[in-house]
Design an enzyme around this catalytic site. Structure first.
Site, mmCIF file in Angstrom:
data_model
loop_
_atom_site.group_PDB
_atom_site.id
_atom_site.type_symbol
_atom_site.label_atom_id
_atom_site.label_comp_id
_atom_site.label_asym_id
_atom_site.label_seq_id
_atom_site.Cartn_x
_atom_site.Cartn_y
_atom_site.Cartn_z
ATOM 1 N N LYS A 1 0.807 -1.231 0.000
ATOM 2 C CA LYS A 1 0.000 0.000 0.000
ATOM 3 C C LYS A 1 0.840 1.281 0.000
ATOM 4 C CE LYS A 1 -4.361 -1.681 1.880
ATOM 5 N NZ LYS A 1 -5.421 -1.472 2.859
ATOM 6 N N ASP B 1 -10.046 3.177 1.460
ATOM 7 C CA ASP B 1 -10.200 2.602 2.800
ATOM 8 C C ASP B 1 -10.872 3.584 3.771
ATOM 9 O OD1 ASP B 1 -9.207 0.054 2.376
ATOM 10 O OD2 ASP B 1 -7.142 0.615 2.813
HETATM 11 P P1 NAP Z 1 -1.160 -3.334 10.544
HETATM 12 O O1 NAP Z 1 -0.718 -2.195 9.711
HETATM 13 O O2 NAP Z 1 -0.243 -4.471 10.770
HETATM 14 O O3 NAP Z 1 -1.548 -2.718 11.981
HETATM 15 C C1 NAP Z 1 -1.977 -3.500 13.045
HETATM 16 C C2 NAP Z 1 -1.988 -2.695 14.316
HETATM 17 O O4 NAP Z 1 -2.465 -3.556 15.346
HETATM 18 C C3 NAP Z 1 -0.618 -2.209 14.752
HETATM 19 O O5 NAP Z 1 -0.734 -0.973 15.400
HETATM 20 C C4 NAP Z 1 -0.192 -3.277 15.750
HETATM 21 O O6 NAP Z 1 0.690 -2.836 16.729
HETATM 22 C C5 NAP Z 1 -1.523 -3.558 16.413
HETATM 23 N N1 NAP Z 1 -1.521 -4.850 17.075
HETATM 24 C C6 NAP Z 1 -1.247 -6.057 16.515
HETATM 25 N N2 NAP Z 1 -1.357 -7.032 17.445
HETATM 26 C C7 NAP Z 1 -1.686 -6.410 18.603
HETATM 27 C C8 NAP Z 1 -1.935 -6.867 19.921
HETATM 28 N N3 NAP Z 1 -1.841 -8.167 20.225
HETATM 29 N N4 NAP Z 1 -2.256 -5.974 20.852
HETATM 30 C C9 NAP Z 1 -2.335 -4.669 20.569
HETATM 31 N N5 NAP Z 1 -2.122 -4.159 19.339
HETATM 32 C C10 NAP Z 1 -1.796 -5.027 18.372
HETATM 33 O O7 NAP Z 1 -2.495 -3.978 9.993
HETATM 34 P P2 NAP Z 1 -3.719 -3.208 9.279
HETATM 35 O O8 NAP Z 1 -3.573 -3.255 7.820
HETATM 36 O O9 NAP Z 1 -3.880 -1.893 9.942
HETATM 37 O O10 NAP Z 1 -4.941 -4.186 9.619
HETATM 38 C C11 NAP Z 1 -5.376 -4.316 10.950
HETATM 39 C C12 NAP Z 1 -6.696 -5.076 11.013
HETATM 40 O O11 NAP Z 1 -7.710 -4.401 10.294
HETATM 41 C C13 NAP Z 1 -6.643 -6.480 10.435
HETATM 42 O O12 NAP Z 1 -7.367 -7.329 11.264
HETATM 43 C C14 NAP Z 1 -7.313 -6.338 9.114
HETATM 44 O O13 NAP Z 1 -7.956 -7.548 8.722
HETATM 45 C C15 NAP Z 1 -8.340 -5.285 9.404
HETATM 46 N N6 NAP Z 1 -8.708 -4.555 8.189
HETATM 47 C C16 NAP Z 1 -9.988 -4.671 7.767
HETATM 48 C C17 NAP Z 1 -10.381 -4.008 6.635
HETATM 49 C C18 NAP Z 1 -11.796 -4.120 6.169
HETATM 50 O O14 NAP Z 1 -12.083 -3.770 5.016
HETATM 51 N N7 NAP Z 1 -12.703 -4.564 6.989
HETATM 52 C C19 NAP Z 1 -9.465 -3.212 5.917
HETATM 53 C C20 NAP Z 1 -8.155 -3.106 6.401
HETATM 54 C C21 NAP Z 1 -7.794 -3.791 7.543
HETATM 55 P P3 NAP Z 1 2.284 -2.813 16.445
HETATM 56 O O15 NAP Z 1 2.489 -1.704 15.493
HETATM 57 O O16 NAP Z 1 2.848 -2.583 17.800
HETATM 58 O O17 NAP Z 1 2.623 -4.156 15.877
#
Ligand code: NAP
Length: 501
Positions: free
Chosen positions: A302, A338
């Site tokens: 992205k 998004d």
């Molecule tokens: P990302 O960039 O990897 O970000 C994940 C975030 O969650 C980071 O801040 C990470 O912290 C935090 N995190 C991970 N494990 C954690 C834990 N055990 N406790 C506390 N914080 C934690 O991922 P993303 O792209 O933002 O996606 C995140 C979620 O959103 C996913 O589940 C994805 O499926 C969902 N999503 C859904 C859609 C939709 O259309 N519905 C679209 C996009 C994303 P750190 O930085 O410290 O690792």
């Protein structure tokens, strides 16, 4: 170009003659042709090839009889002379073709088998060799009705070599089956027939594949609509790594079908986004002649895609990430749908101006959410486990920040989870918010869409909150992409229903 046959060939990989007979019947509904993989049969006596009558005498579809040699993916070692006798008997009993590997095609085989009913094949399960043209030249020296080349795609760019072979065979008036195996080669399995491949192989069910990357016949027929694809079909898809789990092909392909649009949406397993843009996308440099309209961008590309675009819209610029690319003439234009997708379910339920919102997490999705909330005038506090990352994001969008543990004491009326905590196969059943902390709040919004109800949402629902799962965002961001590529109003309900299936 020859009129493409657009044939789906169901591979029959059953271990017994009885199961193979049942599978052949099943194939009638989903395929145009059958490949009977005799080497999978454990109860077949190869010294009594007349037993083939049980499989061929009442064949409901044209049949390719294959008894693959072990060194090219066969399941059991069978003496060469025996194999040739089995092939000859299969042809005598009405099989339309038999498939024999070029490496095993000796004078004995040539004397026994009618070349007008032969497929002579080459398989490479470890790579796409650099000298594929030389392999093609050697292969096509063997007299046969059809030649077949199946190689392993180690990278999506290996698919280009396979498409080039199809172009070459077409120019030379040959009939070729060409496939790049593995996830990186999926596009050859889908687009192959519309680009001249004699057929594409499909399994009858998951777990019954005969080669890596093979899809089901049903997916080829109903999801990718192989029979409707033409060189004029407009191509869209999703670049990511991995991509085969993505729900986006379901939504977009169903929507194209619903509106009768000659579009298809493909999974592109991309390692190097720059190479992909150069060799597949940018009209001046790409190595494939196709009507590419644009693509979705997912993890991990992205942000990485940004330097390869000519322009990005205001939202993508401010978020610093692109999830949609549209090809306008020579120009690649990046968008971010998004933020719109994330906000759509909230906009439908509440006026966000001055709303007290807690956003949990500080990753990519959090950026889109925080951006969308700020655009609408919400009061946002970010809660994340990495204070430095949270502080940076908070500064950028001018929002408050607190530790993850402080969420229970926050006065937020809306809590949004943007972490993967609670996702299927990832801390499933756990939540970033203690159950007791839900009392008195209005909305719980979890971006996770699998499972539909996470622990986060279940706890909130039990405390009387309105709950929203990630399906709504998924559909809303895709709907906006659909509009960008087609200029048409997306059939949102059809897209949502495609996910539920
Ligand atoms: P990302 O960039 O990897 O970000 C994940 C975030 O969650 C980071 O801040 C990470 O912290 C935090 N995190 C991970 N494990 C954690 C834990 N055990 N406790 C506390 N914080 C934690 O991922 P993303 O792209 O933002 O996606 C995140 C979620 O959103 C996913 O589940 C994805 O499926 C969902 N999503 C859904 C859609 C939709 O259309 N519905 C679209 C996009 C994303 P750190 O930085 O410290 O690792």
């Amino acid at each position: 170009m020859k009129s493409p046959a657009k044939t789906i060939c169901a591979v029959i990989t059953e271990p017994s003659v009885a199961a193979a007979r049942a599978a052949i019947k099943h194939a009638v509904g989903v395929a145009d042709l059958i490949e009977l993989r005799l080497d999978y049969l454990r109860d077949f006596d190869f010294n009594r090839p007349e037993q083939l009558g049980a499989l061929l005498d009442e064949k409901p579809l044209p049949v390719i009889a294959t008894c693959r040699a072990v060194d090219e993916g066969g399941q059991q070692a069978i003496a060469e002379a025996v194999r040739v006798r089995v092939f000859a008997e299969a042809l005598r009993r009405g099989a339309n073709y038999c498939d024999i590997e070029a490496a095993h095609f000796d004078e004995h085989a040539a004397a026994q088998l009618d070349p007008s009913r032969l497929i002579v094949s080459y398989h490479n399960f470890s790579e796409t060799p650099a000298d594929l043209n030389a392999i093609y030249e050697r292969l096509t020296r063997r007299p046969a009705a059809i030649h077949k080349i199946a190689v392993r795609a180690c990278d999506i760019t290996d698919s280009l070599a396979v498409f080039r072979l199809l172009d070459r065979a077409d120019a030379e008036g040959r009939t070729l089956i060409a496939i790049a195996m593995q996830e990186a080669g999926l596009l050859t399995r889908i687009l192959g027939p519309s680009r001249g491949s004699f057929l594409t192989y499909g399994s009858l069910a998951h777990g019954h594949e005969s080669a890596p990357g093979q899809m089901t016949c049903e997916a080829l027929r109903d999801l990718y609509r192989i029979h409707c694809l033409t060189p004029e079909t407009q191509i869209t898809g999703i670049i990511g790594q991995p991509v085969s789990h993505s729900a986006s092909p379901l939504m977009h392909n169903r929507a194209f079908r619903e509106l009768g649009l000659n579009f298809v949406y493909l999974p592109f397993a991309v390692n190097d986004v720059g190479e992909f843009c150069k060799r597949f996308v940018r009209p001046a440099t790409r190595e494939i002649d196709w009507r590419l309209r644009g693509f979705s961008v997912t993890i991990p590309h992205k942000t990485a895609v940004l330097p390869f675009l000519d322009e990005t819209d205001e939202t993508a610029r401010r978020i610093g990430a692109v999830n949609t690319v549209v090809l306008e003439g020579e120009r690649l234009i990046g968008y971010n749908t998004d933020a719109h997708g994330a906000m759509a379910p909230l906009d439908a339920r509440i006026d966000l101006r001055e709303a007290r919102c807690a956003v949990i997490g500080a990753g990519g999705a959090a950026r889109a959410v925080v951006f969308g909330l700020r655009e609408r005038g919400a009061r946002v506090t970010l809660f994340a486990r990495d204070p430095a990352k949270a502080a940076a994001l908070a500064r950028e969008f001018n929002v408050a920040v607190d530790s993850l543990e402080a969420i229970a004491a926050s006065d937020a009326e809306i809590i949004i989870n943007t972490t993967p905590v609670g996702m299927l196969n990832h801390d499933e059943g756990t939540s970033v918010v203690p159950r007791a902390a839900w009392a008195g709040r209005k909305i719980a919004y979890d971006l996770i869409y699998n499972p539909r109800e996470t622990r986060f949402l279940a706890d909130a629902r039990q405390q009387g909150c309105v709950t929203i799962n990630g399906v709504e965002m998924l559909v809303a961001q895709a709907a906006r992409q659909f509009e960008l590529w087609t200029g048409r109003q997306p059939p949102v309900e059809v897209m949502r229903a495609a996910l539920e299936k």
